[in-house]
Design a protein around this motif. Structure first.
Motif, PDB file in Angstrom:
ATOM      1  N   LEU A   1      -1.051  98.054  37.661  1.00  0.00           N
ATOM      2  CA  LEU A   1       0.246  98.130  38.343  1.00  0.00           C
ATOM      3  C   LEU A   1       0.978  96.792  38.250  1.00  0.00           C
ATOM      4  O   LEU A   1       2.196  96.758  38.036  1.00  0.00           O
ATOM      5  CB  LEU A   1       0.046  98.543  39.806  1.00  0.00           C
ATOM      6  CG  LEU A   1      -0.555  99.941  40.019  1.00  0.00           C
ATOM      7  CD1 LEU A   1      -0.879 100.156  41.494  1.00  0.00           C
ATOM      8  CD2 LEU A   1       0.365 101.031  39.488  1.00  0.00           C
ATOM      9  N   ARG A   2       0.240  95.700  38.396  1.00  0.00           N
ATOM     10  CA  ARG A   2       0.862  94.371  38.272  1.00  0.00           C
ATOM     11  C   ARG A   2       1.395  94.146  36.865  1.00  0.00           C
ATOM     12  O   ARG A   2       2.503  93.617  36.701  1.00  0.00           O
ATOM     13  CB  ARG A   2      -0.155  93.283  38.606  1.00  0.00           C
ATOM     14  CG  ARG A   2      -0.438  93.139  40.062  1.00  0.00           C
ATOM     15  CD  ARG A   2      -1.454  92.051  40.298  1.00  0.00           C
ATOM     16  NE  ARG A   2      -1.750  91.925  41.712  1.00  0.00           N
ATOM     17  CZ  ARG A   2      -2.879  91.436  42.176  1.00  0.00           C
ATOM     18  NH1 ARG A   2      -3.828  91.010  41.350  1.00  0.00           N
ATOM     19  NH2 ARG A   2      -3.072  91.350  43.473  1.00  0.00           N
ATOM     20  N   ARG A   3       0.583  94.474  35.854  1.00  0.00           N
ATOM     21  CA  ARG A   3       1.018  94.283  34.459  1.00  0.00           C
ATOM     22  C   ARG A   3       2.312  95.034  34.169  1.00  0.00           C
ATOM     23  O   ARG A   3       3.130  94.593  33.374  1.00  0.00           O
ATOM     24  CB  ARG A   3      -0.062  94.763  33.487  1.00  0.00           C
ATOM     25  CG  ARG A   3      -1.139  93.770  33.201  1.00  0.00           C
ATOM     26  CD  ARG A   3      -1.967  94.133  31.981  1.00  0.00           C
ATOM     27  NE  ARG A   3      -2.449  95.506  31.950  1.00  0.00           N
ATOM     28  CZ  ARG A   3      -3.558  95.941  32.546  1.00  0.00           C
ATOM     29  NH1 ARG A   3      -4.307  95.110  33.252  1.00  0.00           N
ATOM     30  NH2 ARG A   3      -3.915  97.201  32.444  1.00  0.00           N
ATOM     31  N   HIS A   4       2.483  96.167  34.798  1.00  0.00           N
ATOM     32  CA  HIS A   4       3.684  96.982  34.587  1.00  0.00           C
ATOM     33  C   HIS A   4       4.781  96.673  35.605  1.00  0.00           C
ATOM     34  O   HIS A   4       5.751  97.424  35.718  1.00  0.00           O
ATOM     35  CB  HIS A   4       3.312  98.465  34.608  1.00  0.00           C
ATOM     36  CG  HIS A   4       2.588  98.876  33.371  1.00  0.00           C
ATOM     37  ND1 HIS A   4       3.233  99.332  32.246  1.00  0.00           N
ATOM     38  CD2 HIS A   4       1.264  98.878  33.070  1.00  0.00           C
ATOM     39  CE1 HIS A   4       2.337  99.609  31.307  1.00  0.00           C
ATOM     40  NE2 HIS A   4       1.140  99.340  31.782  1.00  0.00           N
ATOM     41  N   ARG A   5       4.594  95.580  36.325  1.00  0.00           N
ATOM     42  CA  ARG A   5       5.606  95.071  37.268  1.00  0.00           C
ATOM     43  C   ARG A   5       5.998  96.089  38.345  1.00  0.00           C
ATOM     44  O   ARG A   5       7.154  96.172  38.752  1.00  0.00           O
ATOM     45  CB  ARG A   5       6.833  94.574  36.534  1.00  0.00           C
ATOM     46  CG  ARG A   5       6.541  93.468  35.544  1.00  0.00           C
ATOM     47  CD  ARG A   5       7.815  92.892  34.967  1.00  0.00           C
ATOM     48  NE  ARG A   5       7.617  92.052  33.819  1.00  0.00           N
ATOM     49  CZ  ARG A   5       7.118  90.830  33.813  1.00  0.00           C
ATOM     50  NH1 ARG A   5       6.720  90.293  34.928  1.00  0.00           N
ATOM     51  NH2 ARG A   5       7.008  90.144  32.695  1.00  0.00           N
ATOM     52  N   LEU A   6       5.016  96.851  38.774  1.00  0.00           N
ATOM     53  CA  LEU A   6       5.230  97.774  39.895  1.00  0.00           C
ATOM     54  C   LEU A   6       4.972  97.020  41.190  1.00  0.00           C
ATOM     55  O   LEU A   6       4.266  96.004  41.200  1.00  0.00           O
ATOM     56  CB  LEU A   6       4.308  98.984  39.765  1.00  0.00           C
ATOM     57  CG  LEU A   6       4.797  99.981  38.717  1.00  0.00           C
ATOM     58  CD1 LEU A   6       3.649 100.792  38.158  1.00  0.00           C
ATOM     59  CD2 LEU A   6       5.850 100.877  39.313  1.00  0.00           C
ATOM     60  N   PRO A   7       5.526  97.490  42.298  1.00  0.00           N
ATOM     61  CA  PRO A   7       5.293  96.806  43.568  1.00  0.00           C
ATOM     62  C   PRO A   7       3.804  96.760  43.914  1.00  0.00           C
ATOM     63  O   PRO A   7       3.034  97.647  43.535  1.00  0.00           O
ATOM     64  CB  PRO A   7       6.040  97.677  44.593  1.00  0.00           C
ATOM     65  CG  PRO A   7       6.981  98.509  43.807  1.00  0.00           C
ATOM     66  CD  PRO A   7       6.378  98.665  42.433  1.00  0.00           C
ATOM     67  N   GLU A   8       3.419  95.724  44.612  1.00  0.00           N
ATOM     68  CA  GLU A   8       2.031  95.569  45.051  1.00  0.00           C
ATOM     69  C   GLU A   8       1.709  96.653  46.082  1.00  0.00           C
ATOM     70  O   GLU A   8       2.400  96.782  47.090  1.00  0.00           O
ATOM     71  CB  GLU A   8       1.837  94.185  45.679  1.00  0.00           C
ATOM     72  CG  GLU A   8       0.418  93.818  45.954  1.00  0.00           C
ATOM     73  CD  GLU A   8      -0.371  93.448  44.702  1.00  0.00           C
ATOM     74  OE1 GLU A   8      -1.604  93.473  44.790  1.00  0.00           O
ATOM     75  OE2 GLU A   8       0.233  93.141  43.656  1.00  0.00           O
ATOM     76  N   PRO A   9       0.684  97.455  45.847  1.00  0.00           N
ATOM     77  CA  PRO A   9       0.338  98.491  46.822  1.00  0.00           C
ATOM     78  C   PRO A   9      -0.468  97.920  47.985  1.00  0.00           C
ATOM     79  O   PRO A   9      -1.094  96.866  47.865  1.00  0.00           O
ATOM     80  CB  PRO A   9      -0.535  99.452  46.002  1.00  0.00           C
ATOM     81  CG  PRO A   9      -1.196  98.562  44.993  1.00  0.00           C
ATOM     82  CD  PRO A   9      -0.174  97.507  44.657  1.00  0.00           C
TER      83      PRO A   9
END
Length: 123
Positions: free
Chosen positions: A28-36
């Motif tokens: 998720l971080r690599r794809h620049r999604l918000p931190e869950p």
């Protein structure tokens, strides 16, 4: 206000419970999604609380890291179905990913998460 900020930060940096959860957070971080939020508790009625491996509580989106070790037996299968139904009845969308998803289809995993977040936040 400071207590709220500290509490929010603690939920985002809570330890994961498996290497698969770690891999999902990294993806998720690599794809620049918000931190869950990690290990997010959700009350599902009758005094029962379930924890989602990863969650975006504001959008009511949960992510479960399913590995065969913990999700392959008959009782585990049934428990997962009941849990998912309880969460859906309370307005949650739960995405489930395994090692093959993370290792071989990471772009698709990220796209699925992004689309569901966009849809839930828009609606």
């Amino acid at each position: 206000m400071l207590r709220d900020l500290v509490a929010q930060r603690a939920r985002e940096t809570a330890p994961t419970e498996s290497p698969l959860e770690d891999a999902l957070v990294a993806l998720l971080r690599r794809h620049r999604l918000p931190e869950p939020v990690r290990q997010h508790p959700v009350a599902v009625g009758g005094g029962r609380v379930v924890r989602l491996d990863l969650a975006y509580p504001d959008a009511r989106v949960g992510i479960e890291a399913d590995c065969r070790r913990w999700h392959s037996g008959r009782a585990d299968f049934q428990s997962d179905r009941e849990r998912g139904n309880h969460l859906a009845a309370r307005g949650w969308t739960v995405l489930r990913f395994g090692w093959d998803d993370v290792g071989r289809r990471g772009d698709r995993v990220a796209d699925d998460v992004r689309r569901v977040l966009q849809h839930r936040r828009a609606g």
